[in-house]
Design a protein around this motif. Sequence first.
Motif, PDB file in Angstrom:
ATOM      1  N   ILE A 151       2.575  -7.433   1.691  1.00 35.34           N
ATOM      2  CA  ILE A 151       1.370  -6.858   1.087  1.00 35.34           C
ATOM      3  C   ILE A 151       0.545  -6.140   2.149  1.00 35.34           C
ATOM      4  O   ILE A 151       0.191  -4.983   2.002  1.00 35.34           O
ATOM      5  CB  ILE A 151       0.563  -7.941   0.368  1.00 35.34           C
ATOM      6  N   LEU A 152       0.250  -6.846   3.245  1.00 35.08           N
ATOM      7  CA  LEU A 152      -0.558  -6.246   4.309  1.00 35.08           C
ATOM      8  C   LEU A 152       0.189  -6.380   5.632  1.00 35.08           C
ATOM      9  O   LEU A 152       0.613  -7.474   5.976  1.00 35.08           O
ATOM     10  CB  LEU A 152      -1.881  -6.997   4.446  1.00 35.08           C
ATOM     11  N   ALA A 205      -2.084  -6.845  -5.894  1.00 39.00           N
ATOM     12  CA  ALA A 205      -2.017  -7.885  -4.868  1.00 39.00           C
ATOM     13  C   ALA A 205      -2.754  -9.133  -5.334  1.00 39.00           C
ATOM     14  O   ALA A 205      -2.226 -10.248  -5.243  1.00 39.00           O
ATOM     15  CB  ALA A 205      -2.609  -7.370  -3.568  1.00 39.00           C
ATOM     16  N   THR A 206      -3.978  -8.965  -5.850  1.00 38.28           N
ATOM     17  CA  THR A 206      -4.761 -10.130  -6.242  1.00 38.28           C
ATOM     18  C   THR A 206      -4.114 -10.858  -7.406  1.00 38.28           C
ATOM     19  O   THR A 206      -4.014 -12.094  -7.408  1.00 38.28           O
ATOM     20  CB  THR A 206      -6.183  -9.709  -6.634  1.00 38.28           C
ATOM     21  N   PHE A 260      -3.719  -1.149  -5.700  1.00 44.26           N
ATOM     22  CA  PHE A 260      -3.280  -2.050  -4.644  1.00 44.26           C
ATOM     23  C   PHE A 260      -3.957  -3.414  -4.768  1.00 44.26           C
ATOM     24  O   PHE A 260      -3.300  -4.456  -4.818  1.00 44.26           O
ATOM     25  CB  PHE A 260      -3.582  -1.412  -3.287  1.00 44.26           C
ATOM     26  N   PHE A 261      -5.291  -3.401  -4.852  1.00 44.21           N
ATOM     27  CA  PHE A 261      -6.011  -4.673  -4.926  1.00 44.21           C
ATOM     28  C   PHE A 261      -5.697  -5.412  -6.223  1.00 44.21           C
ATOM     29  O   PHE A 261      -5.569  -6.641  -6.239  1.00 44.21           O
ATOM     30  CB  PHE A 261      -7.521  -4.452  -4.794  1.00 44.21           C
ATOM     31  N   ALA A 279       0.825  -1.206   0.000  1.00 44.29           N
ATOM     32  CA  ALA A 279       0.000   0.000   0.000  1.00 44.29           C
ATOM     33  C   ALA A 279       0.862   1.260   0.000  1.00 44.29           C
ATOM     34  O   ALA A 279       0.525   2.265  -0.627  1.00 44.29           O
ATOM     35  CB  ALA A 279      -0.929  -0.006   1.213  1.00 44.29           C
ATOM     36  N   ILE A 297      -6.716 -15.966  -0.373  1.00 46.10           N
ATOM     37  CA  ILE A 297      -5.988 -14.760  -0.783  1.00 46.10           C
ATOM     38  C   ILE A 297      -5.652 -13.917   0.442  1.00 46.10           C
ATOM     39  O   ILE A 297      -4.529 -13.440   0.590  1.00 46.10           O
ATOM     40  CB  ILE A 297      -6.822 -13.925  -1.764  1.00 46.10           C
ATOM     41  N   ALA A 298      -6.640 -13.761   1.323  1.00 43.90           N
ATOM     42  CA  ALA A 298      -6.422 -12.942   2.512  1.00 43.90           C
ATOM     43  C   ALA A 298      -5.311 -13.528   3.376  1.00 43.90           C
ATOM     44  O   ALA A 298      -4.493 -12.788   3.923  1.00 43.90           O
ATOM     45  CB  ALA A 298      -7.714 -12.820   3.301  1.00 43.90           C
ATOM     46  N   ALA A 331      -1.879 -12.885   1.814  1.00 48.64           N
ATOM     47  CA  ALA A 331      -1.527 -11.460   1.761  1.00 48.64           C
ATOM     48  C   ALA A 331      -0.791 -10.997   3.007  1.00 48.64           C
ATOM     49  O   ALA A 331      -0.132  -9.968   2.984  1.00 48.64           O
ATOM     50  CB  ALA A 331      -2.780 -10.628   1.552  1.00 48.64           C
TER      51      ALA A 331
END
Lengths: 351, 138
Positions: free
Chosen positions: A118-119, A26-27, A22-23, A12, A104-105, A108
């Motif tokens: 990523i997060l 990342a995805t 970002f999404f 981010a 995915i979460a 990440a």
Amino acid sequence: MSNLPTAPETLADYVSGNLWLFFAIATAAIMGYLTLNALFLIWLERKISAHIQRRLGPMEVGWHGVLQTVADMLKLLSKQLVTPRAIDKPLYHLAPVVVFAPVIASVAMFPFAEDLVILDIELSLAYVFVFGGIGIIGIFMAGWGSNNKYALLGAMRSVAQNISYEIPLILSALSVVLLVSGLEPVIINDNDQLRPASGISLIDIAIVQDAKGWWFVLVQPVAALIYFIAAVAETNRAPFDIPEAESELVAGFHTEYSGMRFAMFFFAEYTNMIIVSMVATVLFFGGWSGPLLPGPVWFFGKTYLLIGGMMWFRWTFPRLRFDQLMSFCWTVLIPLSIVNLLVTALVLELL
Amino acid sequence: MQGAASEVLCGHCNRENPLVMEQYAQLCGFLALGLVLGAIPLIVPLFISPRYEGEETRQTYECGVDTFGTSWMRFNIAYYVFALIFVAFEVDVLYLFPVALVFQEFPWRGLIEIALFLAILSLAIVYAWRKGVFKWSV
């Protein structure tokens, strides 16, 4: 202050707050990686099992059959989705999506290198376990919704096994959390604010091991072993693959799923393998930390080494019986991990 | 960067800035994306896969014989007992996480409390063990 470990820049930060970008990045990155990973791991598993049994495995499609799984995927994509008449419609159709959704979460939140995150979430360790739990719900939805006797038996066993082995899994992770907060605290420079490393953040755990220069497996070998055994059971793999023991239950909870629906469960299984191995890498093997080579090489090297171990494990040990499996968890692993936790706490107090 | 950085903040309270909430929102975003992306591989085959339907295509699979009755029936009570001990354990283990995080700040007290807590918790295993749950003879 300059020699303090710094909290990593996240994705981010790199895209300077542009959420869509970002999404999208990342995805695309995570899905691309996970798809390649699943294709590679299935091929690897077939090759390893073949060579352990003195066979060659897939050889025809591509060099040593590397494209075999791509061909398999295309075949599955064009297969008919057979839907039995007697199912519970919402549960049956939602199950593959529920199994797939948290993936995915989960991925990440991992620190792949000190500047490849990523997060950055403080409770990431807890969230990885939470998302693992969602997968169990998906499995049970599949088993119950199919209205098939094998599927139901497989799902019952799978859920009982998964929830049981989750306890030693979390208890052994807890001893690492305890270690991070009980040892000499490592101060992290987070956007020019100093804070001690938090034991429940995957990123901080990796930073602590990197800063201290040794890996937690050295002081927590028992926890690492318990974690590894419980993780193999969590992913429903042999020798703990009673939920889909082919000789008894056809295919277990996904008996009634065909084509891409089946592929989703398969994909989730191999993705869970990589997630539990990544957690083990961060908790016990220092994440990205290691000399000479860049961080991602170490991180993925350790992760795939663990996965190779899991595959070796699978083709070495015979399958357990279900009551043995459950009593092994409750009468060996859980007491052992409780004792390990208490000893860790005691030693930390005495230090 | 000047001066403000010299003070070490509490590890768990300085993360209450709006940026953190944003990151949890992003986590929820990834979950939602997972739901959407999970639906795509299930929809694509609807357009490209064959749709044969014979008399027995949609019958519940039972190794070749005609399906006998439903599968929604009674099963072993032991599964319920396992679920029960699991809930006790899982909830209690969750309470251990906060204790482990502030372990350093309460010397000895933290250890004694963890020990007491786990001892009481272990009674659940001892009870189930004595009752023969793990031998599958409930």
